[in-house]
Design an enzyme around this catalytic site. Structure first.
Site, PDB file in Angstrom:
ATOM      1  CD  GLU A 186      -3.269   0.876   1.723  1.00 59.71           C
ATOM      2  OE1 GLU A 186      -3.560  -0.266   2.065  1.00 59.71           O
ATOM      3  OE2 GLU A 186      -4.066   1.822   1.813  1.00 59.71           O
ATOM      4  CD  GLU A 191      -4.365  -0.234   8.761  1.00 62.72           C
ATOM      5  OE1 GLU A 191      -3.738  -1.317   8.777  1.00 62.72           O
ATOM      6  OE2 GLU A 191      -4.890   0.243   7.743  1.00 62.72           O
TER       7      GLU A 191
END
Ligand code: RAM
Length: 884
Positions: free
Chosen positions: A469, A742
């Site tokens: 990502e 996260e």
């Protein structure tokens, strides 16, 4: 020590080379230990030669004595600057008594290539076919002879791909991942280096290794070839001889190319080297390149070439392992004790043909093996085939990984600690913040926030450094920008990123989800039909929030001017998506990764619309655009009314009724005054009902503690800070986190690792609580009317279990300190330091009983206005507050 001038910068940098701003901006710091010192006038001199400055004959500009206290961003007003020009400058100021300081030490900058026609080289590469699955590192070189003494040599270089430039056997510059990441369809950055010392009379060689990078390698989950398939290089070396003549050595068809040790190198897929294939001495003049091919010349690049202004990516720290254990007959896992982004550098002995594999991970499985499930399609592996002989230092060129642990495969014995280094690499932003308290867990949380920034400020602010990502998510950047700018000087970094955001702005005004644009919206649209982005609430709003924050923290009005129309387009675009000023649905990510609470999208999107509009009104005000102030103020009021009518019930409840909603409504100042007390009450109630736990996601979390503290619920804010059961910040700290996770539930006691398809352990977003630490716990708040901490609103908010806070912030005026201590008997001592040319309004938690300020101020007050210098205030707090 008399007052002096230090830290001269041009466009935020010390002695920058190759800038392309025709009107550079100067800043400096006035130092003086004496109290109440400030600048009353300045004089800047700029000259083409150093000697002209010392002889007082500045031939480019002499500002003369300008009565002004401005010491940040003074705009150059001298003779027109031309490409490649070098300029030396110095400054002196007059202090509050009208006494001039001595001249500063001279500083310099040089101009880059200011027009397209100044580039004489061609884009070159080599004949790799775009179909090849793995593109090897390309080696390019040429030789040239110099037969006269050289006075100055500068090289300008760029690549579509990544390059490592070499001259006569040495790497040029210590930066990595040049030229950095931009939307290469639109723009590519170039770098300039002074290489005078690299050249010799006689034969010279210039060469480069070219990697795929973001241009032709894998980008995020979008795969390869997002921008192009065949990397290419542009170099222009300008040699100026002592006799005043000069010549240029540029990339063209005369360069020769081959391959070497790098079999492939990809940001997301790792690197493989066969060290036997390295053409030894390829970057020296006497190397025989007869078997090399002529380079291929590509068509001219259509995008814009822009001088890099943000600090380059460097290896900033080298870590050695703190522990190791065996995982197989030839494999060992090493623990570096810190999650980070970068790569491993190791020295291994070994026979020819032996393969060494280095694998990277952020966490370990319970059995001690690497936890790699969260990497998705990323391959965090570097592979080396040894050439035998002397032990070699090995490291990759064009890939990086997110990791704390590495497994080295292919060696019978553990490596001695000195032979294995974790190279933490990030954009080399100067550290500006320091925050330490009496609570070690809170201190670890702060360090985790800083490491989250280190691991993700990599040419762009990425969401994470490990899985496939690593994108410049605008929402993440926006929620963290304020925290980031306390920790480090991010002004030049975000100026560059803001350009990426604007480059990715859609024709209709929508700001993107990710920047630089990397086809994300296209990718997403194909896989999900009812998806709105790019224009997500809280993501697109970064286009307004980031420039505003740069103004607030650094007094940067240029970023406001540069992107004013882009911001207006965003506001107008948002309005056009509304029904009755309500933004229906435009919040695909909503309050991303919240726990146990779901915030309705239309309520959230309308709140953000109101917030961006309110900030735009302030921006228009700063720039003196009076008509816009009136027009958008009116729009803000209409949104506010629509919001209240549609979403706020009579008892003050906001539709959706989540912590995030009240926190945002208060932080964004969207609620009219009469509704604020009810919102505060309901927010506090929701936290208490949740047993002192938060339920906020990316968007709500940064607003939560500031909203509580600002509205009289400081103790509750501290309760959330100190909370260490799930979900909370200290839950991860208690379980050994060294970076911000996260998700709140990335790992839990009950379930172990969660949601492997999206479970990064190095994501800074939930670390936006760093903002509260500086603004409220330490009390260092800028004043929007006098930004960049010219006027410091210094109001520490003690509470919770903390008995001390020591905070320091390196502002544009110099270091600011706020240090407080709370004794068991309730005595509260605050020691502050204010830099010259700035001033502060200090607000104490109770009236001062004593001051150590040389009798300047009387005790008995809660609020004091002070100038520069060091001061100590002592007051007494209520027994209840001090009983912790
Ligand atoms: C994920 C990441 C990122 C976030 C987006 C919406 O890919 O968590 O941080 O901004 O989703």
């Amino acid at each position: 020590m008399p007052p002096a001038i230090e830290k001269l910068t041009v466009d935020y940098r010390t002695n920058p080379i190759g800038i392309d701003n025709p009107k550079p901006r100067f800043s400096w710091i006035l130092t003086d230990e004496a109290r109440n010192q400030y600048q009353t006038a300045y004089q800047i001199q700029v000259a083409t030669e150093l000697a002209k400055l010392s002889e007082d004959r500045p031939d480019l500009w002499d500002s003369g004595q300008v009565p002004s206290d401005q010491s940040l961003h003074v705009i150059y007003e001298g003779r027109e600057l031309v490409s490649e020009q070098i300029a030396y400058w110095r400054v002196r100021v007059w202090d509050k008594r009208g006494t001039p300081t001595a001249w500063s030490e001279p500083a310099y900058w040089s101009m880059g290539l200011l027009g397209r026609n100044e580039w004489h080289g061609e884009w070159i590469g080599s004949g790799v076919s775009p179909e090849e699955e793995w593109i090897p590192g390309l080696y390019l070189r040429r030789t040239f002879a110099l037969n006269r003494p050289v006075r100055r040599a500068t090289v300008y270089a760029s690549a579509l791909g990544l390059y490592e430039l070499r001259i006569n056997g040495r790497k040029v510059g210590s930066d990595r991942f040049a030229p950095g990441w931009t939307d290469y369809h639109t723009r590519v950055l170039y770098q300039a280096y002074d290489v005078t010392d690299f050249l010799t009379e006689g034969g010279n060689a210039v060469g480069a290794i070219l990697g795929t990078g973001w241009y032709a390698g894998t980008v995020g989950m979008m795969g390869r070839g997002v921008y192009g398939t065949r990397p290419r290089l542009l170099v222009q070396l300008h040699v100026e001889y002592a006799d005043g003549t000069g010549e240029r050595i540029v990339t063209d068809g005369s360069w020769r190319t081959s391959t070497g040790a790098i079999l492939y190198s990809d940001i997301i897929k790792g690197e493989k080297q066969d060290t036997r294939l390295e053409p030894q001495g390829w970057d020296s003049a006497d190397f025989q390149d007869l078997t090399w091919y002529p380079a291929e010349v590509f068509d001219y690049y259509e995008g814009t070439l822009t001088a890099q202004q943000d600090p380059p990516i460097l290896v900033m720290e080298s870590l050695t392992p703190i522990a190791a254990h065996r995982t197989g007959p030839q494999s060992f896992v090493y623990d570096f004790g810190q999650n980070m982004a970068g790569w491993t550098r190791l020295r291994v002995p070994g026979t020819e043909g032996r393969t060494i594999k280095v694998r990277h991970a952020e966490m370990l499985n319970p059995d001690g093996t690497l936890y790699t499930e969260n990497l998705r399609k990323a391959v965090q592996e570097d592979v080396y085939v040894l050439r035998g002989g002397e032990a070699l230092w090995l490291e990759p060129h064009f890939t990086y990984h997110g990791f704390r642990y590495v497994e080295v495969e292919g060696l019978e014995n553990e490596l001695p600690p000195g032979d294995l280094l974790a190279q933490a690499a990030y954009s080399s932003l100067p550290t500006t913040g320091d925050f330490e308290t009496s609570d070690p867990a809170v201190n670890r949380l702060y360090r985790n926030i800083v490491w989250g920034q280190k691991g993700n400020f990599f040419s762009v602010p990425t969401d994470c450094p490990q899985r496939d990502e690593r994108l410049g998510w605008t929402g993440d950047a926006q929620v963290f920008v304020r925290t980031a700018s306390y920790n480090m000087n991010v002004a030049a970094f975000f100026r560059k990123y803001m350009q990426d955001v604007v480059d990715a702005q859609r024709e209709d005004g929508a700001f993107p989800d990710t920047a630089p644009d990397a086809n994300w919206s296209h990718f997403k649209k194909v896989s999900s039909a009812n998806w709105h982005a790019p224009d997500n609430a809280g993501w697109g709003d970064a286009g307004v929030i980031i420039p505003w924050t740069m103004y607030l923290m650094y007094g940067d009005t240029k970023i406001l001017e540069d992107h004013y129309e882009a911001m207006r387009k965003w506001i107008d675009y948002c309005e056009s998506t509304c029904e009755g000023l309500i933004r229906p649905g435009y919040a695909d990510h909503a309050d991303w990764l919240s726990v146990g609470a779901e915030t309705p999208k239309d309520v959230l999107a309308t709140l953000y619309f109101a917030y961006s509009t309110r900030l735009f009104v302030r921006i228009a005000g700063v720039l003196g655009r009076k008509a816009d102030v009136l027009a958008y103020e009116e729009l803000f009021k209409r949104i506010q009314t629509a919001f209240v009518e549609r979403f706020v019930a009579r008892d003050g409840k906001i539709e959706g009724d989540t912590q995030s909603l009240y926190a945002m409504a208060l932080y964004f100042e969207v609620l009219p005054d009469f509704l604020k007390p009810q919102a505060v009450r309901r927010l506090a109630e929701l936290v208490r009902e949740n047993d002192g736990h938060l339920s906020t996601g990316f968007l709500g979390v940064g607003c939560l503690l500031p909203a509580l503290t600002e509205h009289g619920e400081t103790e509750l804010a501290y309760e959330l800070l100190h909370q260490n059961t799930f979900p909370s910040w200290l839950y991860s700290v208690r379980h050994g986190a060294t970076t911000i996770w996260e998700r709140w539930d990335g790992w839990t006691e009950e379930n172990g690792f969660q949601s492997p398809s999206m479970n990064s352990f190095n994501h800074y977003s939930l670390g936006s609580v760093g903002e509260w630490m500086f603004r409220f716990a330490a009390g260092l708040e800028p004043d929007p009317e006098r930004p960049a901490f010219k006027h410091i609103r210094l109001k520490p908010c003690p509470g919770g279990r903390l008995t001390s806070v020591n905070a320091r912030y390196e502002s544009g005026y110099g270091p600011i300190e706020s240090n407080w201590k709370l004794e068991p008997d309730g005595q509260f001592t605050l020691s502050v330091r204010i830099p010259p040319n700035a001033y502060a309004t200090v607000t104490l938690p109770a009236p001062a009983v004593r001051l150590e300020d040389g009798g300047e101020h009387p005790p008995g007050r809660e609020t004091y206005r002070i100038g520069s210098g060091s001061y100590t205030f002592i007051c007494r707090m209520e027994a209840r507050q001090a009983s912790v």
